[in-house]
Write an enzyme that holds these catalytic residues in place. Structure first.
Site, mmCIF file in Angstrom:
data_model
loop_
_atom_site.group_PDB
_atom_site.id
_atom_site.type_symbol
_atom_site.label_atom_id
_atom_site.label_comp_id
_atom_site.label_asym_id
_atom_site.label_seq_id
_atom_site.Cartn_x
_atom_site.Cartn_y
_atom_site.Cartn_z
ATOM 1 C CB SER A 73 -0.911 -0.001 1.238
ATOM 2 O OG SER A 73 -0.141 -0.209 2.417
ATOM 3 C CD GLU A 74 4.679 -0.355 1.207
ATOM 4 O OE1 GLU A 74 5.167 -1.130 2.051
ATOM 5 O OE2 GLU A 74 3.962 -0.763 0.266
ATOM 6 C CB VAL A 75 2.419 3.806 -4.476
ATOM 7 C CG1 VAL A 75 3.789 3.241 -4.810
ATOM 8 C CG2 VAL A 75 1.325 2.773 -4.734
#
Length: 264
Positions: free
Chosen positions: A137-139
């Site tokens: 989910s980082e982006v």
């Protein structure tokens, strides 16, 4: 062994160590303290010859929500140098888990987001239940799965990584198996049976052979197949054949009996 009760470690009589993330109130999200605690437990287990298998699991409905929001907010105020050092501890955790000198199993019984996907990828075997949900989910929040990327890409492949790293889509345990991130997809009420079956398979094998074979996989995966690689594989099998466990295993096979490590 318990460290502030954030990480529990239980070792069975058979030598199966369960490392349990125990922050269910925050979905087992990790921060710098939890990373340090897991590292301390893994270092102890790595040095413990009585431990044959390590299981990484969590209490609560989530495997891990990834990075703790409070930790992320705090690190956003730090300098580049402080963030570089902080990221180094997460990298050390991933490297330690990935290279542990005994077989590792991740039991993902719920959500595994962000860095938690890295934990699953670093384990030799991953069992995902029907409630498992994975997400890089980082982006979505302007970050990147940088530190975990070597391990996750090695597990799921570059093609899948191009999609799921860039879209931050959620995918389930069945999809994780299809792309190679997980090995088994089981019903929630079957996860303990599946875990027991897998641990028994590992316990049936020579501890030395398992350790050396983990080293073999890591070495061979890096290639190339040159003379150095060929000589490495020759040396490894020769060393194992003349070792105590190698001799015991061959003798047991020809004598049609269980080897010593199974009897104990």
């Amino acid at each position: 062994m318990t460290i502030d009760k954030q990480v529990l470690c239980e070792i069975s009589d058979q030598g199966v160590a369960s490392v349990i993330l125990n922050r269910p109130e925050v979905h087992n999200a990790f921060d710098d303290k939890l990373i340090a605690d897991i590292l301390a437990v893994l270092d102890d287990l790595n040095a413990n010859d009585a431990v044959r298998v390590v299981v990484l699991r969590s209490n609560g409905k989530s495997f891990s929500a990834g990075a703790d929001l409070g930790w992320m907010k705090r690190m956003a105020q730090y300098s580049f140098e402080d963030n570089f050092k902080d990221a180094g501890e997460l990298a050390r955790l991933m490297h330690t888990l990935n290279n542990l000198n005994k077989p590792t199993i991740a039991l993902v019984q719920g959500a595994a987001y962000g860095g938690a996907v890295g934990l699953a990828a670093c384990c030799d075997i991953c069992i995902a239940t029907e409630k498992a949900r994975f997400c890089l989910s980082e982006v979505k929040i302007g970050l990147s799965p940088a530190v975990i990327s070597p391990f996750v890409v090695a597990a799921m492949g570059e093609r899948a990584a191009r999609r799921y790293f860039l879209t931050a889509e959620v995918f389930n345990g069945e999809q994780a198996v299809e792309m190679g991130l997980a090995h088994l997809h089981v019903a929630q009420d079957e996860m303990e049976t599946a875990l027991e079956d897998m641990t028994q398979k590992l316990l049936a094998n020579s501890p030395q052979s398992v350790r050396r074979t983990k080293e073999l996989i890591a070495r061979v995966a890096k290639g190339p197949i040159d003379q150095e690689m060929i000589e490495y594989t020759q040396r490894l099998i020769a060393e194992i054949r003349v070792s105590e466990e190698g001799q015991e295993g061959l003798s047991a096979f020809f004598e049609k009996r269980a080897p010593g490590w199974q009897q104990s």
